[in-house]
Design an enzyme around this catalytic site. Structure first.
Site, PDB file in Angstrom:
ATOM      1  N   GLU A   1       0.974  -1.263   0.004  1.00  0.00           N
ATOM      2  CA  GLU A   1       0.065   0.123  -0.150  1.00  0.00           C
ATOM      3  C   GLU A   1       1.038   1.209  -0.026  1.00  0.00           C
ATOM      4  O   GLU A   1       1.616   1.431   1.069  1.00  0.00           O
ATOM      5  CB  GLU A   1      -0.805  -0.045   1.166  1.00  0.00           C
ATOM      6  CG  GLU A   1      -1.838  -1.170   1.465  1.00  0.00           C
ATOM      7  CD  GLU A   1      -2.976  -1.194   0.330  1.00  0.00           C
ATOM      8  OE1 GLU A   1      -3.287  -0.282  -0.319  1.00  0.00           O
ATOM      9  OE2 GLU A   1      -3.602  -2.290   0.112  1.00  0.00           O
TER      10      GLU A   1
ATOM     11  N   CYS B   1      -1.990   9.244   2.319  1.00  0.00           N
ATOM     12  CA  CYS B   1      -1.968   8.723   0.870  1.00  0.00           C
ATOM     13  C   CYS B   1      -3.291   9.149  -0.009  1.00  0.00           C
ATOM     14  O   CYS B   1      -3.027   9.198  -1.173  1.00  0.00           O
ATOM     15  CB  CYS B   1      -1.812   7.112   0.848  1.00  0.00           C
ATOM     16  SG  CYS B   1      -3.051   6.268   1.933  1.00  0.00           S
TER      17      CYS B   1
END
Ligand code: NDP
Length: 520
Positions: free
Chosen positions: A258, A292
């Protein structure tokens, strides 16, 4: 080797109830200081784990995995649901710890806790069904029986970042444990106490100590962990992710990545501009832009460009930047000096290349050493660093585009592919446009929220990652399947050919049937 977390507390909010448990005796060596970004003061130290401690932790986890995986899925899931209830009861303590380590606002810390709680319920209800033995279609029905069983990988190594220190650790840890793995965690050295607190509570509710362990340290400790585990769940930057993936690939152990993002928003001519403006502000400045899934660039079609700038300026005036507790604050402190420097250098580069500052653009030393004003920039273009590199700070750059096609082209002009947002009143057209975007998640008239829906697999493409968390995929990545085919003809005469007369006869007829009835 004792931690001095309580001794050095500089603020009034931290209490003895928030002290994490002492780490395992094998964890020793040097001490890593942990700083409160709001005050700049050291709030404690964490002992660094050396290579021998990492090896020993994985070895203990491997031994504990035998008994842990022998328990039923339902039993493991129930225990972890109990843990989530205990966390919920004591969430005020956890919010304190998260805020002391990251400098984020209270609502941000609460959202982390809510999302993990939601995921605990989601997998507690579904995992027993998804992980049970599955019957499949055999080669020759009746003569053969085909089944799939799911086996945990063994020891999962979780390497996690500092920006959502609770969410991004436990969102992956819960399905890994429910699937029957044990885990060794290497949290960011910036936020070790959040991990300690959550894992300490797991031990308190009855998860055996060796089933979940933490090793502390910097990159070298994470790199050492990869040498020993059976699956790597990594969340962090693309640069580190590449190194981690290379080593995991050399060892031929599976992994999920991720990684970073540069999420675009596409604003079409029929968008509701007030909703768009408030959502852009929320998603660009949540966690001071250190997400993110932050909106890091917005493409706005020409007919509504000026009107949207006006709405942004209007709504931005209401943003409250603060280091205090309470649910009112919108934007907290940056967590590290590195993020502050990158924000300033991206801003300087954009202004030098012709960007126009609408709001912000200054540090706020009156609030703390790492506070930065939410900053909106108009008239940006792809020559600017802040349109190409992840800023991870409170900058929202806007680009004027001719139409939706240009917006899609520019949105896809990036190595990253994490998530995107489309703002439009025509929901059908927005969904069609979403399908043209090269990223793992798309939000329509919203941003960032997919990760809060446990049933939606979420994750990136290309430089933003490999694999998914949440949903069916988020659980099943923690198991490998084993297929078992049983032939019931044990009383038949033995045959050395694959096609004994009965198999041959059945296979020939089945071929014709399957040609027209594929469900057979
Ligand atoms: P880093 O990549 O710097 O670090 C992530 C973790 O990896 C940390 O625990 C770090 O340890 C560790 N690490 C560093 N070097 C190595 C190595 N060589 N081998 C193994 N582990 C190593 O990321 P940040 O912590 O700075 O996090 C920010 C980044 O994470 C941003 O790019 C952001 O976009 C991304 N991110 C992605 C998310 C997603 O779901 N896609 C979610 C949140 C963040 P240490 O910190 O101690 O050095």
């Amino acid at each position: 080797m004792s931690k001095s977390y309580g001794d050095e507390l500089p603020t009034q909010e931290m209490t003895q109830t928030t002290l994490p448990a002492d780490p395992a005796p094998s964890v020793k060596a040097s001490q890593i200081p942990v700083t409160n970004p709001v005050t700049g003061a050291v709030i404690g130290h964490m002992p660094e784990s050396d290579a021998a401690a990492v090896t020993a932790a994985v070895e203990r986890a491997r031994q504990a995995q035998v008994a842990w995986s022998a328990r039923s899925v339902r039993d493991r899931a129930k225990l972890l649901r109990t843990w989530a209830d205990r966390v919920w009861e004591r969430r005020a303590d956890l919010i304190d710890i998260i805020r002391h380590e990251t400098g984020k606002v209270e609502t941000g810390a609460l959202l982390e806790i809510l999302s993990v709680d939601h995921v605990a319920s989601y997998y507690a209800h579904r995992a027993p069904r998804w992980l049970r033995l599955q019957a499949r279609k055999a080669i020759i029905p009746l003569l053969h029986r085909a089944q799939v069983i799911y086996k945990p990988h063994g020891v999962v190594g979780l390497i996690t970042p500092w920006n959502y220190p609770y969410l991004l650790l436990f969102l992956d840890l819960l399905p890994a444990l429910i699937a029957g793995n044990t885990a060794v965690i290497k949290p960011s050295e910036v936020t070790p106490f959040t991990a300690e607190w959550g894992v300490g509570l797991m031990h308190e509710v009855g998860v055996p100590a060796d089933v979940v362990q933490i090793v502390h340290g910097r990159g070298a400790t994470g790199a050492e962990l990869i040498e020993h585990v059976d699956f790597v769940a990594f969340t962090g930057s693309t640069a580190t992710g590449r190194k981690v993936a290379q080593r995991a690939a050399e060892r031929l152990v599976p992994y999920s990545m991720e990684l970073g993002g540069k999420d675009p928003a596409l604003v079409l001519a029929d968008a509701n501009l007030d909703i768009t403006a408030s959502e852009l502000l929320r998603a660009a400045f949540e966690n001071a832009g250190q997400a993110c899934l932050s909106i890091e660039r917005a493409y706005v079609v020409e007919p509504v460009y000026d009107a949207l700038l006006e709405r942004l300026r209007h709504h931005a005036q209401k943003l409250i930047v603060s280091g205090k507790g309470g649910m009112e604050a919108h934007v907290g402190s940056l967590t590290n000096q590195r993020e502050l420097q990158r924000t300033e250098s991206h801003l300087a580069d954009a202004l030098a290349k012709g960007a126009r500052k609408l709001t912000g653009g200054h540090t706020r030393p009156d609030l703390g050493p790492l506070f930065y004003e939410p900053t909106i920039l108009a008239d940006c273009d792809h020559s600017m660093l802040l349109m190409q590199e992840e800023t991870f700070g409170p900058l929202l750059p806007l680009v004027k585009v001719a139409d939706a096609d240009e917006a899609v082209r520019l949105a896809n002009d990036s190595d990253y592919g994490l998530s995107a947002s489309v703002f439009s009143r025509d929901l059908r057209a927005a969904r069609q446009l979403a399908a043209r975007l090269n990223c793992g998640d798309v939000h329509i008239n919203r941003a960032q929220i997919n990760i809060g829906a446990p049933d939606l697999p979420t994750g990136g493409q290309r430089a933003s990652g490999i694999g998914r968390r949440n949903g069916y995929q988020g659980l099943m990545k923690y198991v490998s399947s084993q297929s078992i085919m049983t032939d019931s003809r044990i009383l038949q005469p033995p045959s050395l050919t694959l096609f004994d007369p009965l198999s041959y006869w059945a296979t020939m007829r089945l071929r014709v049937l399957r040609r027209w009835l594929p469900f057979l």
